[in-house]
Design a protein around this motif. Sequence first.
Motif, PDB file in Angstrom:
ATOM      1  N   ASN A 203       0.737  -1.142  -0.057  1.00 60.35           N
ATOM      2  CA  ASN A 203      -0.051  -0.015   0.019  1.00 60.35           C
ATOM      3  C   ASN A 203       1.026   1.171   0.011  1.00 60.35           C
ATOM      4  N   PHE A 204       1.107   1.948  -1.264  1.00 59.84           N
ATOM      5  CA  PHE A 204       1.822   2.921  -1.177  1.00 59.84           C
ATOM      6  C   PHE A 204       1.350   4.204  -0.469  1.00 59.84           C
ATOM      7  N   GLN A 205       0.204   4.328  -0.251  1.00 56.44           N
ATOM      8  CA  GLN A 205      -0.343   5.357   0.938  1.00 56.44           C
ATOM      9  C   GLN A 205       0.245   5.307   2.073  1.00 56.44           C
ATOM     10  N   LEU A 206       0.334   3.846   2.506  1.00 56.78           N
ATOM     11  CA  LEU A 206       0.906   3.882   4.037  1.00 56.78           C
ATOM     12  C   LEU A 206       2.373   3.963   3.818  1.00 56.78           C
ATOM     13  N   LEU A 207       2.818   3.859   2.805  1.00 64.10           N
ATOM     14  CA  LEU A 207       4.510   3.892   2.872  1.00 64.10           C
ATOM     15  C   LEU A 207       4.804   5.499   2.786  1.00 64.10           C
ATOM     16  N   GLN A 208       4.038   6.203   2.216  1.00 62.16           N
ATOM     17  CA  GLN A 208       4.464   7.634   2.178  1.00 62.16           C
ATOM     18  C   GLN A 208       4.622   8.331   3.471  1.00 62.16           C
ATOM     19  N   SER A 209       4.055   7.646   4.421  1.00 62.96           N
ATOM     20  CA  SER A 209       4.081   8.394   6.076  1.00 62.96           C
ATOM     21  C   SER A 209       5.563   7.835   6.425  1.00 62.96           C
ATOM     22  N   ARG A 210       6.323   6.912   5.664  1.00 63.38           N
ATOM     23  CA  ARG A 210       7.603   6.679   6.311  1.00 63.38           C
ATOM     24  C   ARG A 210       8.662   6.982   5.483  1.00 63.38           C
ATOM     25  N   MET A 211       8.183   7.507   3.938  1.00 64.63           N
ATOM     26  CA  MET A 211       9.443   8.119   3.165  1.00 64.63           C
ATOM     27  C   MET A 211       9.592   9.498   3.470  1.00 64.63           C
ATOM     28  N   GLY A 212      10.937   9.992   3.156  1.00 63.43           N
ATOM     29  CA  GLY A 212      11.239  11.427   3.645  1.00 63.43           C
ATOM     30  C   GLY A 212      11.823  11.479   5.060  1.00 63.43           C
ATOM     31  N   LEU A 213      12.226  10.537   5.733  1.00 63.69           N
ATOM     32  CA  LEU A 213      12.205  10.794   7.145  1.00 63.69           C
ATOM     33  C   LEU A 213      13.854  10.327   7.464  1.00 63.69           C
ATOM     34  N   ALA A 214      14.588  10.468   6.401  1.00 66.74           N
ATOM     35  CA  ALA A 214      16.052  10.050   6.496  1.00 66.74           C
ATOM     36  C   ALA A 214      16.865  10.954   7.448  1.00 66.74           C
ATOM     37  N   HIS A 215      16.250  12.226   7.560  1.00 69.64           N
ATOM     38  CA  HIS A 215      16.962  13.284   8.418  1.00 69.64           C
ATOM     39  C   HIS A 215      16.073  13.547   9.633  1.00 69.64           C
ATOM     40  N   ALA A 216      15.278  12.699   9.982  1.00 70.20           N
ATOM     41  CA  ALA A 216      14.556  12.591  11.031  1.00 70.20           C
ATOM     42  C   ALA A 216      14.526  11.463  11.972  1.00 70.20           C
ATOM     43  N   PRO A 217      15.494  10.867  12.380  1.00 69.90           N
ATOM     44  CA  PRO A 217      15.486   9.555  12.878  1.00 69.90           C
ATOM     45  C   PRO A 217      14.689   9.264  13.966  1.00 69.90           C
ATOM     46  N   ALA A 218      14.486  10.178  14.791  1.00 69.96           N
ATOM     47  CA  ALA A 218      13.664  10.112  15.924  1.00 69.96           C
ATOM     48  C   ALA A 218      11.955   9.732  15.483  1.00 69.96           C
ATOM     49  N   ARG A 219      11.734  10.567  14.624  1.00 69.44           N
ATOM     50  CA  ARG A 219      10.390  10.041  13.943  1.00 69.44           C
ATOM     51  C   ARG A 219      10.397   9.168  13.233  1.00 69.44           C
ATOM     52  N   ALA A 220      11.544   8.882  12.427  1.00 64.94           N
ATOM     53  CA  ALA A 220      11.607   7.320  11.907  1.00 64.94           C
ATOM     54  C   ALA A 220      11.425   6.204  12.742  1.00 64.94           C
ATOM     55  N   ALA A 221      12.031   6.335  13.965  1.00 61.68           N
ATOM     56  CA  ALA A 221      11.703   5.347  14.738  1.00 61.68           C
ATOM     57  C   ALA A 221      10.441   4.940  15.317  1.00 61.68           C
ATOM     58  N   ARG A 222       9.716   6.260  15.422  1.00 61.60           N
ATOM     59  CA  ARG A 222       8.265   6.076  16.354  1.00 61.60           C
ATOM     60  C   ARG A 222       7.510   5.573  15.187  1.00 61.60           C
ATOM     61  N   MET A 223       7.588   6.192  13.697  1.00 58.09           N
ATOM     62  CA  MET A 223       6.735   5.452  12.826  1.00 58.09           C
ATOM     63  C   MET A 223       7.074   4.036  12.230  1.00 58.09           C
ATOM     64  N   ALA A 224       8.207   3.552  12.564  1.00 54.75           N
ATOM     65  CA  ALA A 224       8.687   2.107  12.684  1.00 54.75           C
ATOM     66  C   ALA A 224       7.945   1.387  13.349  1.00 54.75           C
ATOM     67  N   ALA A 225       7.634   1.839  14.584  1.00 52.69           N
ATOM     68  CA  ALA A 225       6.702   0.902  15.468  1.00 52.69           C
ATOM     69  C   ALA A 225       5.372   0.954  15.251  1.00 52.69           C
ATOM     70  N   ARG A 226       4.956   1.986  14.579  1.00 54.97           N
ATOM     71  CA  ARG A 226       3.572   2.179  14.046  1.00 54.97           C
ATOM     72  C   ARG A 226       3.381   1.510  12.773  1.00 54.97           C
ATOM     73  N   THR A 227       4.103   1.723  11.607  1.00 53.76           N
ATOM     74  CA  THR A 227       3.894   1.341  10.291  1.00 53.76           C
ATOM     75  C   THR A 227       5.233   0.543  10.130  1.00 53.76           C
ATOM     76  N   PRO A 228       5.448  -0.446  10.472  1.00 59.76           N
ATOM     77  CA  PRO A 228       6.976  -1.169   9.873  1.00 59.76           C
ATOM     78  C   PRO A 228       6.725  -1.536   8.611  1.00 59.76           C
ATOM     79  N   VAL A 229       7.999  -1.212   7.707  1.00 57.50           N
ATOM     80  CA  VAL A 229       8.068  -1.634   6.407  1.00 57.50           C
ATOM     81  C   VAL A 229       8.470  -3.099   6.160  1.00 57.50           C
ATOM     82  N   HIS A 230       8.448  -3.624   4.971  1.00 60.69           N
ATOM     83  CA  HIS A 230       8.896  -4.782   4.550  1.00 60.69           C
ATOM     84  C   HIS A 230       9.879  -4.762   3.241  1.00 60.69           C
ATOM     85  N   LEU A 231      11.146  -5.149   3.216  1.00 60.65           N
ATOM     86  CA  LEU A 231      11.964  -5.348   2.034  1.00 60.65           C
ATOM     87  C   LEU A 231      11.895  -6.659   1.455  1.00 60.65           C
TER      88      LEU A 231
END
Length: 326
Positions: free
Chosen positions: A91-119
């Motif tokens: 679901n690309f819409q879900l992924l959009q909440s995770r993209m663009g956070l490379a310079h915001a590690p704290a927020r990325a960690a919070r989002m990872a707990a809420r919406t984990p990705v799969h590679l």
Amino acid sequence: MTLPLIPPMLATPGTLPPTAQDARWAYETKQDGQRAVVYLQGDGTLLLRSRSGDDITAAYPELRPLGEALRTTSAVLDGEILALDEQGRANFQLLQSRMGLAHAPARAARMAARTPVHLVLFDVMHLAGRSLVKVPYSRRRGRLEELSLEGPYWSTPGAVVGHGTEALEATREHGLEGLVCKRLDSLYEPGVRSRAWIKIRNMHSEDVIVGGWLPGKGRIAGLPGSLLVGQFAADGRLRYVGGVGTGWSEAERTELAELLRAGATDVCPFDPVPHVASARWVVPRLVGEVRYSVRTRSGLLRQPSWLRLRPDLAPQDSAAHLRDDV
């Protein structure tokens, strides 16, 4: 970095290979996510680079343990980062909440707990100090599968050799984005959009009702740049489902401009009113058919393109109705 930087090979839009050549091709599910080249140094570290070459590692902290998966073996892998819905589909819409956070590690960690990705991993271009870009796909795929890269947030789905028609139909039946066809003897061509890889996107078509438009710019100033379209909800309201900005010939754009001017109104026909700057509203009496890939969770059409006007249909008599599950 001691590993070579390798831009990802790209697929060309097309159709299934001829039946007589079917056995010469492998078929993989086309994923709707963010392309990523994965660099494993063999020292426990992981580096992720986007298709443009940007470092996106910090945006996906849950993938860091992959750095230790091959222990001391170094590798460069090709894959796609996905966010999965409740049915396990990308679901690309879900992924959009995770993209663009490379310079915001704290927020990325919070989002990872809420919406984990799969590679999803589907190729290997460098392994244990040796380049594999000039090795045929079939052998590269075999080497990749031998690595047994399966984990909580990554996997190596299989590829099907031959049976392209059946593989494509299976993606349609399961509501997946499409299929990628890869020639078994193809080499890895870094940064090249190659005919050795063919992507087929599953598209849907539906009737929509035109409720507004946005003016074009430059050479199409004064003509519609995009149409604002909707579909009827069960309660009778015309719900906005997106903007369509492609698919017309010059003659069709001119014809639409005349029809839109004739139907101009100051009243927005959509309920609720969409937040679209510079929108111009029209009486909702034009019915058209559009093609799109998927719907977002809010019911918007993703990647819509215009197919044709439907002058044979009146709005209330058309099939322009929202699905019950939207």
